[in-house]
Write a protein that holds these residues in place. Structure first.
Motif, PDB file in Angstrom:
ATOM      1  N   ARG A  72      -5.067   8.021 -13.711  1.00 54.10           N
ATOM      2  CA  ARG A  72      -3.823   8.639 -13.227  1.00 54.10           C
ATOM      3  C   ARG A  72      -2.637   7.897 -13.825  1.00 54.10           C
ATOM      4  O   ARG A  72      -2.626   6.672 -13.892  1.00 54.10           O
TER       5      ARG A  72
ATOM      6  N   ARG B 101      -0.986   4.418  -1.186  1.00 60.21           N
ATOM      7  CA  ARG B 101      -0.856   4.915  -2.562  1.00 60.21           C
ATOM      8  C   ARG B 101      -1.319   3.841  -3.529  1.00 60.21           C
ATOM      9  O   ARG B 101      -0.974   2.668  -3.373  1.00 60.21           O
ATOM     10  N   TYR B 102      -2.060   4.255  -4.527  1.00 58.68           N
ATOM     11  CA  TYR B 102      -2.673   3.306  -5.455  1.00 58.68           C
ATOM     12  C   TYR B 102      -2.596   3.825  -6.880  1.00 58.68           C
ATOM     13  O   TYR B 102      -2.351   5.003  -7.116  1.00 58.68           O
ATOM     14  N   THR B 103      -2.859   2.930  -7.812  1.00 57.02           N
ATOM     15  CA  THR B 103      -3.007   3.365  -9.191  1.00 57.02           C
ATOM     16  C   THR B 103      -4.479   3.230  -9.583  1.00 57.02           C
ATOM     17  O   THR B 103      -5.227   2.448  -8.991  1.00 57.02           O
ATOM     18  N   THR B 104      -4.858   4.029 -10.563  1.00 56.76           N
ATOM     19  CA  THR B 104      -6.211   3.964 -11.095  1.00 56.76           C
ATOM     20  C   THR B 104      -6.112   4.405 -12.555  1.00 56.76           C
ATOM     21  O   THR B 104      -5.181   5.134 -12.918  1.00 56.76           O
ATOM     22  N   PRO B 105      -7.046   3.958 -13.401  1.00 50.78           N
ATOM     23  CA  PRO B 105      -6.876   4.205 -14.835  1.00 50.78           C
ATOM     24  C   PRO B 105      -6.703   5.688 -15.217  1.00 50.78           C
ATOM     25  O   PRO B 105      -5.982   5.989 -16.165  1.00 50.78           O
TER      26      PRO B 105
ATOM     27  N   ILE C 158       0.807  -1.218   0.000  1.00 50.28           N
ATOM     28  CA  ILE C 158       0.000   0.000   0.000  1.00 50.28           C
ATOM     29  C   ILE C 158       0.844   1.274   0.000  1.00 50.28           C
ATOM     30  O   ILE C 158       0.306   2.373  -0.097  1.00 50.28           O
TER      31      ILE C 158
ATOM     32  N   PRO D  85       1.120   6.279  -9.380  1.00 51.80           N
ATOM     33  CA  PRO D  85       0.450   5.995  -8.108  1.00 51.80           C
ATOM     34  C   PRO D  85       0.209   7.289  -7.332  1.00 51.80           C
ATOM     35  O   PRO D  85       1.038   8.203  -7.395  1.00 51.80           O
ATOM     36  N   TYR D  86      -0.902   7.372  -6.645  1.00 56.44           N
ATOM     37  CA  TYR D  86      -1.230   8.590  -5.896  1.00 56.44           C
ATOM     38  C   TYR D  86      -1.925   8.228  -4.592  1.00 56.44           C
ATOM     39  O   TYR D  86      -2.436   7.122  -4.432  1.00 56.44           O
ATOM     40  N   TYR D  87      -1.912   9.182  -3.686  1.00 49.86           N
ATOM     41  CA  TYR D  87      -2.617   8.979  -2.420  1.00 49.86           C
ATOM     42  C   TYR D  87      -4.106   9.215  -2.680  1.00 49.86           C
ATOM     43  O   TYR D  87      -4.563  10.344  -2.747  1.00 49.86           O
ATOM     44  N   ALA D  88      -4.822   8.134  -2.873  1.00 56.15           N
ATOM     45  CA  ALA D  88      -6.203   8.224  -3.347  1.00 56.15           C
ATOM     46  C   ALA D  88      -7.131   8.859  -2.319  1.00 56.15           C
ATOM     47  O   ALA D  88      -8.150   9.447  -2.675  1.00 56.15           O
TER      48      ALA D  88
ATOM     49  N   ARG E 139       5.288   2.771  -0.718  1.00 54.34           N
ATOM     50  CA  ARG E 139       6.694   2.455  -0.987  1.00 54.34           C
ATOM     51  C   ARG E 139       7.496   3.728  -0.748  1.00 54.34           C
ATOM     52  O   ARG E 139       7.053   4.808  -1.148  1.00 54.34           O
TER      53      ARG E 139
END
Lengths: 346, 311
Positions: free
Chosen positions: A259, A253-257, A235, A262-265, A237
């Motif tokens: 973005r 931090r995650y990825t989403t289509p 979750i 990776p960002y702090y969603a 790094r």
């Protein structure tokens, strides 16, 4: 009781000295907080009945009794948190916690669950009740509901309101307001979050533990990057030199289509620091200022409580408060005023 | 000595409830969805009403009369939900208006709604923190007539609550299909994903009829963003547990709408409840549908919610 109705009329209104409500994860920490100038200490039992049920933390009934005696001797109050949600069929442990707090002379009980609140109000009508932030009362009518039904005397407001909104709520509710000013800030509505349970099988609401350490893994790769996992999922790094905060899903931090990176969603890994808003909070009708962190060290509590004690006293005396040191104590050294300063946070 | 007859009263067949649409759908899609559910689906109860974001409802509200009419003609029971997270003045006004709605039972999803519903029979929605019999006793005494179990509850607690609700004469249902809520916030995470604020979101949620996926850094998609709400990526499926739920006395299974063929989903549940199709077969039929995530049932089995456990 700081219930002067014209208090909000203008910024020059007389300030009412707020209570400083400080955390204690252990009896030693309670004594430290009392000695550092806390007006009240909040703490819980060493079991699932409170929202900081971590190994090595919290109080046995005997320790609680001794701690209440210590605090009372020094003119401080003890507020006992029985603020998790008993799963059906397991209410006895929570009722026992309520009874013990009443017997030991706790100054107030902090509750969230309808069942626990109803039990406390019926069984111990003399026991002062505070509505925990876990109670999820985020609007005046919700707060009024708990006041009417359980005789709640103080509400701990969720960390999702602006100072202006707190001012508005103060005018509409019949009880005192306690508001968080410093420490770990979750982006989610408290008491309504099962994110951690989704990955770990440990429920914040029922087991009293969010993101339990037993489910957190730190793995360093050959480049020195630190990979942080909760319940098996990575979750966040960090590169060498970065200071990671304690990992929770809501600060991951995650990825989403939509973005590229990776960002702090939900929220950056920051701590709440409202020291600069203190005078505004005091004018907004806040009776008690709450510092988060029962899981932190004694040194942390001593420094934070001491700094806020001086700040509150300075403001009351018309002096400029000095709070620069507090930034160093915030999580990962990063601070925020979160939702309190402006609605833009939303 | 007269012959003793043993009657095993078979529990009344469980019913099906269609939960509110949690996502922002195109208004015509929304209307047509309900028309089709009215005409073709075996659900008995339909929960309408905006539950997540007050800004969305204006688009679909003009269709409510037609939808209500169609559902009524199909003899579906209609319930109106209230908002799950109540913060802003607009939220508060929305809850007040929703609670003032006459002719339909209201399902409360926040204590603010309980304030408005005082003295009036009402239902308790899945967002209410009713974790135990003490909470249920209290809220029943205040006029609650029906409980939708919070999906976080393990079966041990569900069993106790179902039994108590029955004693109290309350109806019950439990979420049995769909992505389930994991958290709520004052912040809109759909807006945040495109660097907007909630007040100027320009409906960043428009393109996600089942929510927006979030993937961990190790490449596993596990969460779903829906405005101020975070949901599971997995779809709750309690098909294997239906027998047990029925034995507990739960009155209905709730199905949460997604952009797949919900008539087919409701028929699968109907068939498994009626014993026409085995849970395994039902699950295979569900898995053959274009779901955007795996099935799970962990919370019910007191395991991580993302897991799929054997019943």
């Amino acid at each position: 009781m700081p219930e002067t109705p014209d208090q909000n009329a203008n910024d020059n209104a007389a300030l009412t000295k707020p209570e400083l409500v400080c955390p204690a994860g252990t009896p030693a920490m309670l004594r430290t907080a009392v000695d550092a100038g806390a007006d009240a200490i909040y703490c819980g039992y060493r079991n699932a009945t409170n929202a900081r049920n971590f190994p090595g933390l919290n109080f046995s009934p005997k320790e609680l009794g001794q701690s209440i005696a210590y605090a009372h001797d020094k003119g401080a109050q003890v507020l006992v948190a029985v603020n998790s949600f008993p799963p059906a069929g397991e209410m006895d442990l929570w009722k026992e916690g309520v009874d013990t707090a009443a017997e030991l002379g706790a100054d107030a009980l902090i509750v969230a669950d309808y069942g626990v609140a109803a039990y406390a109000a019926q069984t111990h009508p003399g026991l002062r009740l505070h509505l925990s932030v876990q109670g999820g009362a985020s609007s005046p009518n919700a707060i009024k509901y708990f006041c009417r039904e359980f005789g709640i005397r103080r509400v701990v407001l969720p960390r999702i309101l602006t100072v202006e909104e707190i001012r508005g709520i103060h005018k509409q509710i019949p009880c005192e307001i306690e508001a968080f000013i410093f420490g770990n800030i979750g982006a989610m509505a408290e008491g309504r979050c099962s994110l951690s349970n989704y990955l770990t099988g440990v429920s914040s609401n029922m087991d009293g533990a969010c993101s339990p350490a037993s489910h957190v893994r730190y793995e360093e790769d050959p480049r020195g990057d630190l990979h942080i996992r909760l319940g098996g999922r990575e979750i966040d790094r960090f590169t060498p030199g970065q200071t990671p905060g304690y990992p929770t899903i809501c600060k991951g931090r995650y990825t989403t289509p939509c973005r590229d990176e990776p960002y702090y969603a939900f929220e950056e890994p920051v701590s709440l620091n409202l020291s600069r808003l203190l005078p505004d909070m005091m004018r907004a009708g806040v009776t008690a200022l709450k510092i988060e962190g029962r899981q932190r060290s004694r040194a942390y509590v001593r420094d934070v409580v001491g700094a806020f004690r001086r700040a509150v006293d300075d403001i009351m005396a018309g002096r400029d408060p000095h709070l620069a040191d507090l930034v160093a104590l915030t999580e990962g050294g990063k601070e925020t005023q979160g939702p309190f300063a402006t609605k833009a946070w939303r | 000595m007269s012959q003793t007859h043993t009657y095993t009263s078979s529990p009344a067949a469980m019913k099906l409830t269609l939960g509110p649409v949690l996502f922002k759908w195109e208004p015509e899609t929304f209307r047509d969805f309900y028309f089709r559910m009215a005409d073709e689906s075996p659900v008995e109860t339909v929960v309408l009403g905006e539950t997540i974001c007050t800004k969305r409802e204006a688009f679909v509200e003009p269709f409510y009369p037609e939808i209500i009419d169609r559902l009524t003609r199909a003899k579906k029971e209609i319930v109106f939900s209230t908002l799950a997270q109540v913060t802003t003045p607009k939220n508060r006004a929305h809850v007040e208006k929703a609670c003032a709605r006459e002719n339909f039972p209201i399902e409360a999803n926040d204590p603010a709604a309980l304030w408005h519903l005082d003295g009036r029979a009402h239902r308790l929605g899945p967002f209410m923190n009713v974790y135990n019999e003490g909470a249920l006793d209290f809220l029943h005494a205040k006029g609650a007539t029906h409980l939708c179990l919070n999906p976080e509850l393990p079966k041990t607690a569900a069993r106790v609550l179902a039994a108590r609700a029955k004693e109290l004469g309350m109806g019950t249902d439990i979420l049995g299909f769909g992505r389930f809520s994991l958290s709520l916030s004052a912040r809109c995470y759909h807006a945040r994903a495109v660097d907007r604020q909630r007040d100027a979101c320009r409906f960043a949620c428009d393109a996600d009829p089942d929510g927006m996926p979030l993937t961990s850094l190790d490449g596993e998609t596990f969460l779903t963003v829906n405005g101020v709400q975070v949901l599971s990526h997995s779809y709750l499926c309690l098909l294997q547990e239906i027998k047990e739920l029925q034995d507990m006395g739960l009155g209905a299974i709730r199905l949460s709408p997604h952009s797949i063929d919900m008539c087919a989903v409701s028929q699968i549940f109907r068939d498994v409840i009626d014993g026409k199709v085995s849970p395994d077969e039902g699950e295979a039929r569900l898995n053959a549908m274009p779901l955007k995530g795996p099935l799970s049932n962990g919370f019910y089995h007191k395991k991580p919610g993302c897991q799929k456990c054997a019943a």
